[in-house]
Design an enzyme around this catalytic site. Structure first.
Site, PDB file in Angstrom:
ATOM      1  N   GLU A 198      34.371  32.895  22.240  1.00 14.07           N
ATOM      2  CA  GLU A 198      35.344  32.718  23.098  1.00 14.07           C
ATOM      3  C   GLU A 198      36.530  31.840  22.873  1.00 14.07           C
ATOM      4  O   GLU A 198      37.967  31.662  22.699  1.00 14.07           O
ATOM      5  CB  GLU A 198      34.704  32.881  24.900  1.00 14.07           C
ATOM      6  CG  GLU A 198      34.166  34.397  25.501  1.00 14.07           C
ATOM      7  CD  GLU A 198      34.086  34.023  26.561  1.00 14.07           C
ATOM      8  OE1 GLU A 198      32.975  32.985  27.297  1.00 14.07           O
ATOM      9  OE2 GLU A 198      34.328  34.870  27.405  1.00 14.07           O
ATOM     10  N   GLU A 227      26.288  38.920  25.399  1.00  7.03           N
ATOM     11  CA  GLU A 227      26.218  38.338  27.182  1.00  7.03           C
ATOM     12  C   GLU A 227      25.534  39.280  27.862  1.00  7.03           C
ATOM     13  O   GLU A 227      24.982  39.036  29.128  1.00  7.03           O
ATOM     14  CB  GLU A 227      28.182  38.380  27.623  1.00  7.03           C
ATOM     15  CG  GLU A 227      27.955  36.411  27.666  1.00  7.03           C
ATOM     16  CD  GLU A 227      29.059  36.656  26.788  1.00  7.03           C
ATOM     17  OE1 GLU A 227      28.749  37.174  25.575  1.00  7.03           O
ATOM     18  OE2 GLU A 227      29.750  35.861  26.024  1.00  7.03           O
TER      19      GLU A 227
END
Lengths: 709, 401
Positions: free
Chosen positions: A113, A135
């Site tokens: 990210e 995730e």
């Protein structure tokens, strides 16, 4: 300081993440503070040419601190926390200066990210470096801008496998996917390229911050994307049966985010993230797949004070289904293996099955001819027991027959390294009993593998009455060496996994006996989160075996002066084995018919033998019965010290027989349900269906104190 | 005292094929306006008396978007005082507008209303208006969305209807439609001409006069592939007693995709008298229902029961039935729901399998078809019913006057 900040003569600032006292950088309070200071400082720079973000650790950035995420309970506080972090990265992204991620090592989750927040990504071309968003495998979504940014970078459809399936790739594949802009040969090359790019792109900005930006592949309003979005939910539901909120939230947040501006997309992502991270499924999955799995892998169930052991040469007795699988996984992990069978021909057969698995690997590009040859060179397939001479660990995988096992044990023990360990891969016979035929019962242990061995990750190590701590340690270390997850249990009928698993199939059979529609039972099994319905899996196990184990148990219990409690399933087992002789797939048919050239289907006569009930049970009722049966049996195992740690119980249930992963395992199920509610519900089930649902004393005590497992 | 709602007339265009069809070239505003003009001429109607033009369209975007009701009235040159609107109840739309018109009349607040609908499916493909049911993941996920064909195949599986049952039904639909066309039973049909008066299309173009049972049997199931991709699983997670879905519907035994429009003139007795237009029938009852949206197509039975109940009638009081042939199984399931063992008075002149199903128009077309047949066979009562997306159903009962 967690970040090193250096400005060079070209006015390029290099920010090097290097959090003290840690092997990897993680996103936590300390990280956020360092980031805040850095961004402030960058904002105040005069004549800043650009920024390079990199790491001094082996990896780039590991992502969010799971300890911290696991504790998030309050949606409002979590939302604020997430939005604050994202505001900071957005500030960095829109600084108006070129921003390069110099990715020196693996960048997963929050690491990726941060990289996506940069305008340009350069990675060292090392195939061991992984890029991706794991995730979803912990019940979460990339909540640091990953869902908002990746579709904007590579398109909605292309981003789905990364976001929804947790797909991880190496640098070359990441570049092909459009996630990475450039590969570097080494650290030096990486920095040179980063500097060059900064100097030649002074006015850089993210594509989505430039005028006229169009999403690659089109937004959800594009007819092709719309078509994909109409069926994508069904494709997902086919896999998840609605039990996993994370991929659903990702699909939704990514799609809805693609229809609005970046800031709105980012906020939508935060809201879904908060819902997931404060929800039960993420807690269950983080608990199991992070904390408890780490606990097991770090040796919590291994005897303390025993030095690390190493298996030098492994012997495997039997080259059948289990034997060749054990040989394969062991050789794959670098062990020398001698695989024996009663004839050279049988042994060769086992070897050719191993070759088949390995050749599949070559075909799919997972391995090379050279590596396969190397692995095969480590295997000796023979009928000659003398070749076992210097083996320091032997695992027998012969038929489940006490006499045969006693015979091979004796033969092997006389030949093998006298300090070595002898293990039985039995799934049903008590280890203490088998050890009686051993000349070194303290060096005798159970190592229970699951089929197919090369796919199933668990090994269940069973301690016999006389097994020594050193022997346990040796088996445990071997389990880790072959990259399995070892749990350690005490000897008992069916040990831990087989014993609890059988309550699932038994409950399914009881539901059938009560006149519930067979397909409805199968559907409920799958909705409960089990990989296969109870009738289908019983066909695989074989009803003959189920009946033999039950009858043996009944006999053993009678000898012990105990009563074997009858259950409705008994009638089904009796009918199938004694009257209609339908034992399962291997015998040509069981609860299902297996046409030669077609899909299996439920035996049409089932409902004739088990006429439909006037009031069939709801799916929810059947689901709870099948889950409660397993959970209550697990609590009994825990109470009886068969399984001694919560982690072993949970992980064993998920990796051993596929117990609902989203529930975090059989004991975590109680925490998820609420222990007092669980006890209350168990009592109701006792009233409706019988004593098998009786809550064990341990549970009642824990419920009274409102404790958790 | 209730104001009865009378049907003065019902008109429809022929239905044109989607591919290389004669109506492909005509814009929706034009096609609808042609019917309005025909109605106006036929009855020498002073359009200033029309209180509303209620026109349905299921995919109201592009050239059939932006309120086709008002657009068509304006383009047809109707009086500037005539308002118009657009309605969408998916496949029931054309009949819903008739029911709404009847309600307007029965309330006494309006006296003369044009109902109807249009769908130019060759120009604006089905589903191209988007919509959250299918295209918004969270809605799709929560409501277990599957396409209608999956629901149709699921009904066939549950009811134990075979592929042959579907194909035999389809063959009968084609035969009946061909016969009705050849014998000119469709009085409500308005041939479509161009601006020079040259004929564009006179008959329903989708009918396969050369159809054979072998031809039907040779067609591939239409919904098997998408079913395997995931939709079957979604449906079966809800219909847990079903092991696998038997995919029996094909392009041959499902309704055709076509262009077409239909209208009906509905009003009060007084208005008819003052304008000198004789009513052909009156609306006895109208009903809409909803059932499970995943199986989607089981609405006609419950809707019919609701309408019969309102009309204080039984199914035996109905002389003639039009049950929309969205899929062959819809009609077969309806017969079972209503405990009917004969097709003798159901879809006697064929249906959407043979002639096509222009979504927004079909309901109004079936009304006209029923009305024509009541008069031709000298019968009294008719039921029109359709299955509807989202699990809905609609039914209207009319009686000749």
């Amino acid at each position: 300081m967690a970040f090193d900040y250096q400005k060079d003569e070209q006015n390029i600032v290099t920010v090097t993440m290097d959090m003290p006292g840690r092997s990897a950088n993680v996103i936590n309070d300390e990280f956020s503070k360092a980031m805040m200071t850095t961004v402030d400082k960058l904002e105040q720079e005069d004549s800043l040419a650009g920024v390079i973000i990199t790491s001094a650790k082996k990896t780039f950035l590991a992502g969010g601190d799971l300890e911290m995420l696991f504790q998030q309970e309050d949606p409002e506080a979590t939302f604020k926390l997430v939005e604050k972090g994202k505001a900071l990265s957005r500030k960095l992204e829109t600084l108006g200066k070129p921003l390069v991620a110099a990715i020196n090592g693996t960048a997963l989750g929050g690491g990726l990210e941060l990289a996506l927040c940069c305008h340009y990504r350069i990675v060292i071309d090392n195939p061991k470096i992984k890029i991706g968003f794991p995730e979803v495998t912990l019940g979460l979504l990339p909540g640091g801008g990953g869902v908002a940014r990746l579709p904007r970078l590579i398109g909605l459809q292309s981003s789905f496998p990364f976001l929804m399936e947790g797909k991880q790739v190496n640098p070359i594949a990441a570049m092909e996917a459009g996630i990475i802009d450039e590969l570097a040969t080494d650290q030096k090359d990486m920095f040179e390229k980063a500097q060059d790019w900064i100097l030649s792109n002074p006015g850089s900005a993210q594509p989505w911050d430039k005028k006229g930006y169009k999403m690659p592949g089109g937004t959800p309003q594009h007819p092709q994307i719309a078509q994909m979005l109409a069926i994508a939910p069904a494709m997902l539901k086919k896999k998840t049966i609605g039990n996993y909120p994370a991929p659903e939230a990702i699909m939704t947040a990514a799609t809805e985010g693609a229809l609005v501006d970046f800031e709105t997309a980012s906020r939508i992502e935060s809201r879904y993230f908060v819902k997931l991270v404060t929800g039960k499924v993420a807690k269950n999955m983080i608990n199991a797949f992070w904390f408890q799995l780490n606990e097991i892998n770090s040796g919590a169930s291994r005897p303390k004070n025993v030095e690390p052991t190493e298996t030098k040469k492994l012997g495997v007795l039997g080259s059948g289904l289990m034997g060749h699988g054990i040989t394969y996984v062991s050789a794959l992990s670098g062990l020398e293996v001698v695989m024996t069978d009663s004839s050279q021909e049988y042994a060769e057969n086992g070897l050719s099955r191993i070759k088949t698995i390995l050749n599949e690997g070559i075909k799919h590009g997972r391995t090379t001819k050279e590596k396969v040859d190397e692995i095969l060179n480590r295997i000796t397939a023979t009928a000659d027991y003398k070749k076992l001479a210097d083996c320091d660990l032997i695992i027998e995988a012969v038929f489940e027959d006490r006499e045969l096992k006693a015979k091979v044990t004796g033969m092997a023990e006389n030949i093998m390294d006298s300090n070595g360990v002898f293990a039985s891969n039995t799934s049903t016979l008590p280890i203490t009993g088998l050890a009686k035929k051993s000349i070194r019962p303290e060096k005798f242990i159970g190592i229970h593998f699951f089929s197919p061995v090369h796919k199933m990750k668990l090994v269940e190590i069973i301690i016999g009455g006389k097994t020594s701590a050193e022997t346990i340690a040796k088996a445990f270390d071997y389990g880790l060496k072959i990259r399995k997850i070892p749990i350690v249990v005490n000897d008992s009928r069916g040990f831990y996994t087989s014993r609890v698993f059988s309550t699932y199939t038994n409950e399914g059979l009881s539901l059938l006996a009560e006149g519930n529609h067979p397909q409805a039972i199968e559907s409920a099994g799958k909705k409960a989160g089990m990989p296969v319905g109870p009738l289908a899996v019983t066909d695989e196990v074989n009803l003959g075996l189920v009946a033999r184990i039950r009858n043996q148990t009944r006999k053993d219990m009678a000898e012990e002066g105990k009563e074997f409690p009858p259950v409705p399933a008994d009638a089904v087992i009796d009918l199938m084995t004694e009257q209609v002789n339908r034992l399962g797939r291997a015998n040509g048919g069981g609860f299902y018919e297996y046409p030669e050239n077609g899909k299996k289907y439920l035996w049409p006569d089932l409902q004739k033998h088990f006429p439909p009930a006037k009031y069939p049970l709801t799916q929810d009722e059947m689901i709870e019965r099948m889950l409660f049966a397993q959970v209550i049996e697990t609590i009994r195992c825990y109470e009886e010290n068969v399984v001694t740690s919560v982690a072993d119980a949970n992980i064993g249930s998920i990796f051993g027989w596929g117990f609902a992963p989203f529930k975090g395992g059989t004991l975590q199920f109680v925490n998820d349900y609420g222990i007092q509610e669980f006890e209350k519900r168990a009592q109701e089930l006792v009233k409706k269906y019988g004593a098998r649902f009786a809550p064990p004393k341990l549970l009642m005590k824990m419920a009274a104190n409102n404790e958790t497992f | 005292m209730v104001n009865e709602a009378f049907i003065f007339d019902a008109l429809r265009t022929p239905r044109g094929k989607r591919k290389n069809g004669a109506l492909n070239e005509i814009t929706p505003a034009d096609l609808a306006a042609k019917l309005l003009s025909k109605l106006q001429q036929k009855h020498s109607l002073d359009t200033a008396h029309v209180d509303d033009v209620v026109m349905g369209c299921v995919t109201p975007i592009g050239d059939q978007g932006g309120n086709i009701g008002k657009t068509a009235a304006q383009y047809a040159g109707w009086d500037v005082d005539v308002p118009g609107m657009q309605v969408n109840r998916f496949c029931a739309t054309g009949l819903e507008t008739v029911n709404m018109a009847a309600m307007k009349i029965r309330s006494g607040w309006e006296d003369l209303v044009v109902a109807g609908g249009i769908e130019c499916m060759s120009r604006t493909p089905m589903g191209s208006d988007g919509g959250a049911m299918a295209f918004e993941p969270k809605v799709n996920l929560k409501t277990s969305f599957v396409p209608q064909g999956i629901g149709a195949d699921l009904i066939a599986t549950i009811e134990n209807f075979s592929r042959d049952d579907m194909d035999n039904y389809a063959l009968e639909s084609q035969k009946r439609a061909a016969k009705a066309t050849n014998k000119k039973y469709f009085k409500s049909l308005v041939p479509i001409e161009d601006q020079n008066g040259l004929s564009i299309l006179e008959h329903d173009e989708h009918i396969r006069h050369d159809i054979t049972i072998e031809g039907l049997k040779g067609l591939n199931p239409s919904f098997e592939m998408m079913g395997n991709m995931g939709y079957d699983a979604v449906a079966l997670q809800k219909y847990t007693d079903v092991e696998t879905i038997n995919h029996v519907h094909t392009a041959g035994n499902s309704s055709g995709i076509v262009d077409g429009a239909a209208i009906a003139l509905v009003g009060s007795a007084e208005k008819g008298k003052s304008l000198g237009i004789r009513p052909r029938a009156k609306v006895l009852a109208a009903a809409t229902v909803a059932t499970d949206p995943t199986i989607m197509l089981t609405g006609p039975g419950p809707a019919t029961k609701k309408a019969l109940n309102k009309a204080r009638m039984s199914i035996k009081d109905i002389d003639l039935m039009e049950v929309n042939e969205a899929f062959a199984v819809v009609v077969l399931r309806f017969l079972r729901d209503m405990e009917l063992d004969s097709m003798d008075n159901v879809n006697v002149n064929g249906g959407s399998i043979a002639m096509g199903h222009p979504l927004g128009a079909t309901g109004a077309m079936l009304l006209g078809t029923a009305l024509d047949e009541l008069e031709r066979s000298d019968l009294q009562t008719a039921l029109i019913t359709l299955c509807v997306g989202g699990g809905m159903g609609i039914a209207t009962i009319i009686e000749r006057v």
